[in-house]
Scaffold this active site. Structure first.
Site, mmCIF file in Angstrom:
data_model
loop_
_atom_site.group_PDB
_atom_site.id
_atom_site.type_symbol
_atom_site.label_atom_id
_atom_site.label_comp_id
_atom_site.label_asym_id
_atom_site.label_seq_id
_atom_site.Cartn_x
_atom_site.Cartn_y
_atom_site.Cartn_z
ATOM 1 N N THR A 1 0.834 -1.207 0.000
ATOM 2 C CA THR A 1 0.000 0.000 0.000
ATOM 3 C C THR A 1 0.871 1.260 0.000
ATOM 4 O O THR A 1 0.470 2.285 -0.556
ATOM 5 C CB THR A 1 -0.961 -0.007 1.207
ATOM 6 O OG1 THR A 1 -0.212 -0.215 2.401
ATOM 7 C CG2 THR A 1 -1.996 -1.105 1.073
ATOM 8 N N LYS B 1 7.208 7.630 9.148
ATOM 9 C CA LYS B 1 6.818 8.973 8.723
ATOM 10 C C LYS B 1 5.668 8.814 7.741
ATOM 11 O O LYS B 1 5.463 7.747 7.188
ATOM 12 C CB LYS B 1 7.988 9.675 8.027
ATOM 13 C CG LYS B 1 9.198 9.915 8.943
ATOM 14 C CD LYS B 1 10.354 10.527 8.147
ATOM 15 C CE LYS B 1 11.547 10.821 9.063
ATOM 16 N NZ LYS B 1 12.729 11.287 8.287
ATOM 17 N N GLY C 1 1.591 9.622 2.500
ATOM 18 C CA GLY C 1 0.460 9.884 1.609
ATOM 19 C C GLY C 1 0.690 11.027 0.651
ATOM 20 O O GLY C 1 0.127 11.052 -0.438
ATOM 21 N N GLU C 2 1.494 11.988 1.039
ATOM 22 C CA GLU C 2 1.570 13.208 0.237
ATOM 23 C C GLU C 2 2.920 13.434 -0.439
ATOM 24 O O GLU C 2 3.003 14.135 -1.442
ATOM 25 C CB GLU C 2 1.193 14.410 1.116
ATOM 26 C CG GLU C 2 -0.296 14.394 1.408
ATOM 27 C CD GLU C 2 -0.717 15.220 2.600
ATOM 28 O OE1 GLU C 2 -1.186 16.335 2.385
ATOM 29 O OE2 GLU C 2 -0.588 14.747 3.745
#
Ligand SMILES: Cc1cc2nc3c(=O)[nH]c(=O)nc-3n(C[C@H](O)[C@H](O)[C@H](O)COP(=O)(O)OP(=O)(O)OC[C@H]3O[C@@H](n4cnc5c(N)ncnc54)[C@H](O)[C@@H]3O)c2cc1C
Lengths: 705, 290
Positions: free
Chosen positions: A590, A657, A660-661
């Site tokens: 993922t 950490k 997602g971005e």
């Protein structure tokens, strides 16, 4: 605790709900059943600014099945502090597409038909929807999102620029962008007395509950928000959107459950977007490429309803060493919807400008762009002076260079041809802060040997449910098959929202600690699970308050190869590589999807995406997916994400950490830099559209083809 | 709303005569979008999907007759050898789902200047077959379009299909869009070489209707007249002049997808490229190409 070898974190565990999703069993907000549902269709404002002079619901009410027409004329006032959510509160129109009325009917068809027949009269006023340089109304906001100062200054930038051996002074622009999650914003609202349940698509059920309670003057305990599956958000579902209030308002008005799903077109008006930006970057360096000055000055837009100022220049405060530094933000309040979060607010557009300027500086200094970045590595966070918890951007650049085949790259621009294509490569660094927020979780052991973890976390498609299952399994020392993770429901222990790449760090901290507590209790009970189970609860608020002072950021490097057709201006990206240093990776599968998904959005930012404001009527011209181009499979060729081992003890129990971005950060700059390498021309306005390439074609030699 | 579902062509024509404002429905890939967006508010829908004749194609004399309901997917899989430019254009339409539903007949029905089937039909010299209870007629494709999204179809008429001669020489279709798939053409061009006979062209998305570049066709036919047999290299100025004449035939505008200047320029490039490719094929097809 288990040994490293048995750990399930780090492995590529399949999504635990993957089967439910591909077989259609997973239920999304709009699919929840209820008896006697009423359907709601909002009426969007047809003007960009002015006053509603009249609302004639007569024709709409005459449509069979229509129950009521809601507007400022009859809707009860809403409370809460977000003016975008206090719908129907006045006769003012602040932007085109703002909800001015809504039809509630027995069927969706009747509601849609009647919504067209609500006659709204307007007294339109002249509007202004275009961000432009030196706008007379521009001002410096008090703070930028979420709470950074708008201006920062160190040393004397102007003097340092004056003295610098090499300078770069350039302006970059980025257009407005829309998040465009696959699942539209949707809500089913059900009242039971003075208790409200909302099945809703959002990035945080605790946040949505609190906001909904505030809007209706209820206690949070009277409201429940249920969102186990969410089809994407990219920031647009982080702050609740008007459809959730509308559903609740309509349900109360007709005394029945009420359902709303926004159309794709209406999403372009009322679900937020990224502000366009105009960014001037000035860099000064000595002859060896060591920066003496860095100035990053940003202009962007907000709305007249409420201020949202994206923190676009903030990454320039920490990315590189430079003793003299200036960052500023100015915003102008236009007759537009309020911009909001979109994947990596701040870092994404800001690093596009900074990393493009760094490439220009490398060319000006005659340095390899990787070497330039290495020479400007800061020992500590330049602004705060705090030590880095870990900083491995150089490792990402170096290892990426090896994987990508950067060595021996001829820096000369505009000289490589393959048939009709001009070929080039580019690099950019990326970064994103690593934060966590207080959350609570419970872990429960039951006599059947299973464990249940509860937390109001959100899985918006990122895989967080699976990551939390892995974290819990390791903390408990059991295989993941024995762990059930319950998320996406505000009735569960309160959690922070999915945003700022801090979901897994925040929720995982609470989950890991609750599981550790549970093990302690189990050990205390002699390892026996009592008949009625045993539970532990953990709240990370105190831990987070006590977190030591470090500058915590993830880092990365993006590499791109592009091919430019000088005849048509078309650009292809045959290769894209991202290398990341983001602490411990919890799920290899993922995580990879998050990285390459972010990079794909970065590619789109470089070449495709652009919300075109409608100067004449307000709103946006290309408000559908036929005209707002997100990439198709055929636009993405060889895309790869890798990560380097990073052992950072200053983060959280997982050593992770956020991921997602960071994938979107830097990608557009890497592609833009590669286009320069291919063509010898700098394109400083995104997206790099074919017609923009052709406008510069005389410099590329394309016109003569 | 009335929903009409005839099972034979005769019934369909009868229904259209009785309800001239009924909106024909084939693949629905334009119609349903318009209905969903509230752009089309038809009093009646005339569903043509149950009529077997519309789904067939067959040789008819020296031409091919293709029913209006043959999908893009089938144009690709069944007719790529005989109608190569149309098949090439079909491959660029939408996505697999759209190609499985969408039809060339529907593309003609919508008459969008950006319809991808149009340039190849223009270049291939196709004729559209129109029919009503009053009778049948054939219209050359270039006569079919009357304006942006308008055609000469009468209210009681339906499109039965189109007729085109199988390719006798190389054909090419080229399209520029701002992404690689699922994209409305910013501009497109089709070229058909008919060795010994002449040349056909079709321009998409660069005028109020799809267009033929007549002057370019005439010029190139003249230049090629004594070259068909020789199969020697085409001089650069010939290719350049052809490209200029193609661009000159366009009547582009600025819109969200591209500027007029960009379209004119790209047409020049596409004309050059397609001619270069097609002539190379022609040369390779025979003996002794220079
Ligand atoms: C996602 C998406 C992508 C697309 N991509 C492309 C693309 O790349 N290129 C492109 O050219 N188009 C594209 N389109 C548009 C559309 O697919 C095409 O125009 C297609 O050819 C329409 O065919 P259809 O059979 O679906 O027509 P329908 O939608 O059924 O009908 C289209 C029009 O023709 C009329 N009509 C249909 N059959 C007849 C008949 N026999 N007689 C008279 N009138 C008739 C209808 O009344 C209607 O006005 C796309 C559409 C979508 C939704």
């Amino acid at each position: 605790m288990t040994t490293d070898i048995e750990r399930v974190t780090g492995t590529a565990l399949d999504r635990v709900e993957g089967r439910d999703k591909v077989t259609g069993l997973a239920r999304y907000a709009y699919e929840y059943p209820a008896d006697d549902i009423a359907y709601v269709v909002p009426v969007p404002a047809a003007i960009a600014r002015g006053t509603i002079t009249g609302i004639d619901p007569g024709d709409a009410l005459a449509v069979p099945g229509v129950l009521t027409v809601l507007s400022f004329r009859n809707a009860p006032p809403l409370a809460g502090n977000d003016p975008e959510l206090r719908i129907f509160s006045s006769d003012r129109v602040s932007y085109r597409g703002q909800m001015v009325a809504a039809v509630v009917a027995d069927t969706l068809e009747a509601a849609a038909e009647a919504a067209r027949l609500v006659h709204v009269g307007y007294d339109a006023e002249p509007h202004d929807v275009l961000l432009r340089p030196d706008h007379p109304e521009a001002y410096v906001p008090e703070k930028v999102n979420p709470s950074f100062p708008a201006v920062s200054e160190q040393g004397d930038v102007e003097a340092a620029l004056g003295d610098a051996a090499v300078t770069v002074d350039t302006t970059y622009t980025t257009p407005a962008y829309h998040n465009n999650a696959m699942e539209p914003h949707a809500t089913l609202a059900v009242w039971s007395g003075d208790r409200l349940t909302a099945y809703d698509s959002n990035q945080g059920s605790s946040t949505a509950r609190d906001m909904l309670a505030a809007a209706f003057g209820l206690e949070p305990g009277q409201v429940r928000v249920v969102s186990p599956h969410v089809g994407g958000g990219f920031g647009s579902k982080g702050t609740p959107r008007p459809q959730i209030v509308l559903a609740a308002l309509a349900a109360r008005a007709v005394g029945r459950p009420a359902k709303v799903a926004l159309t794709r077109q209406h999403m372009f008006a009322v679900t937020g977007y990224r502000t366009p930006s105009i960014q001037r970057v000035r860099l000064g360096a000595d002859a060896s490429g060591r920066m003496t000055a860095l100035a990053h000055e940003v202009e962007e837009q907000t709305s007249t309803l409420k201020e949202f100022a994206e923190q676009t220049a903030v990454p320039s405060r920490m990315m590189y060493a430079a003793p003299n530094r200036l960052t500023t933000h100015r915003v102008v309040a236009l007759d537009v919807a309020t911009p909001s979060w979109m994947r990596a607010p701040g870092e994404c557009p800001g690093m596009y400008a900074l990393e493009s300027a760094m490439d220009e500086l490398a060319v000006a200094c005659g340095l390899d762009p990787i070497e330039l970045r290495v020479r400007n590595e800061p020992e500590e966070d330049p602004e705060s002076g705090l030590p880095w918890s870990s900083r491995n951007v150089v490792a990402c650049l170096r290892e990426g260079a090896a994987w990508f085949g950067w060595a021996g790259r001829d820096p000369a621009p505009g000289v490589r041809r393959d048939g009709r294509w001009l070929v080039g490569t580019g690099v950019a660094a990326s970064t994103y802060p690593a934060r966590r927020r207080p959350s609570e979780a419970t872990a429960r052991a039951t006599a059947d040997g299973r464990f249940t973890v509860r937390i109001a976390a959100a899985d918006i498609g990122t895989g967080s449910r699976t990551a939390l299952t892995q974290i819990a399994a390791d903390a408990l020392g059991v295989p993941p098959e024995r762990v059930d993770v319950r998320i996406g429901d505000s009735a569960l222990p309160t959690a922070s929202l999915a945003g700022g790449s801090m979901g897994t760090a925040s929720w995982g901290s609470a989950v890991a600690m609750a599981c550790v507590r549970l093990r302690e209790r189990l050990d205390g009970a002699g390892g026996e699970v009592p008949e009625d189970g045993i539970e532990a609860r953990y709240d990370t608020a105190d831990d987070i308050k006590a977190d030591a002072a470090y500058a915590r950021h993830a880092f990365g490097a993006q590499f791109a190869e592009v091919r430019v057709d000088p005849g048509t201006g078309e650009i292809r990206v045959p290769r894209l590589l991202g290398v990341f240093a983001a602490g411990r990776i919890i799920n290899a599968k993922t995580a990879r999807s998050q990285f390459i998904g972010g990079m794909t959005m970065g590619l789109a930012m470089a070449l495709l995406e652009e919300s075109v404001p409608d100067a004449e009527f307000g709103g946006f011209l290309n408000h559908d997916l036929a005209q707002y181009h997100v990439p198709a499979n055929a636009d993405v060729a060889n895309i790869d994400a890798r990560w380097i081992e990073e052992d950072d003890p200053h983060l959280n129990p997982m050593g992770s950490k956020g991921i997602g971005e960071i994938g979107i950060v830097g990608t557009a700059a890497a592609i833009g830099n590669a286009v320069h390498h291919a063509t010898g021309v700098r394109f400083r306005d995104l997206p790099i559209r074919p017609d923009r390439v052709l406008d510069r074609a005389p410099q590329i030699g394309g016109r003569n083809l | 709303m009335r929903f009409l579902r005839p099972h034979t062509w005769a019934e369909a024509l009868g229904a259209k005569a009785e309800f001239p404002d009924a909106l024909p429905l084939m693949g629905g890939t334009d119609v349903m979008v318009d209905v969903n967006f509230g752009r089309a508010r038809p009093n009646a829908l005339l569903d043509l999907t149950a009529i077997p004749e519309l789904r067939t194609w067959a040789p008819d004399g020296d031409a091919l007759r293709v029913g209006a309901g043959v999908t893009y997917a089938r144009l690709v899989s069944e007719l790529a050898d005989r109608l190569p430019a149309l098949a090439a254009a079909s491959r660029t339409v939408g996505s697999p789902q759209i190609r499985n539903r969408g039809t060339a007949g529907g593309n003609l029905g919508s008459a969008s200047p950006a319809g991808d089937a149009h340039p190849p039909l223009l270049a291939g010299g196709a004729e559209v077959e129109l029919e009503s209870v009053r009778g049948a007629r054939r219209v050359a494709v270039e006569e079919f379009f009357a304006g942006p999204k308008r055609s000469v179809l009468e209210p009681d008429e339906l499109i039965a299909g189109f007729r085109a001669r199988p390719a006798t020489g190389p054909q090419y279709f080229a399209k520029v869009g701002t992404r690689n798939a699922m994209v409305i053409a910013v501009c497109s061009f089709a070229l058909a070489l008919r060795p010994g006979e002449g040349v056909g062209t079709g321009i998409g998305s660069a005028g109020p209707t799809p267009l033929r570049a007549y002057a370019a066709e005439e010029f190139l036919a003249g230049e090629l007249a004594d070259r068909w047999e020789k199969r020697d290299a085409l001089p650069g100025p010939v290719i350049g002049e052809f490209a200029e004449l193609v661009a000159g035939a366009a009547r582009p505008i600025d819109d969200v997808r591209g500027t007029a200047d960009y379209r004119a320029h790209v047409l020049r490039v596409l004309a050059r490229r397609t001619l270069t490719w097609a002539w190379a094929d022609h040369c390779e097809g025979g003996a002794g190409c220079a």
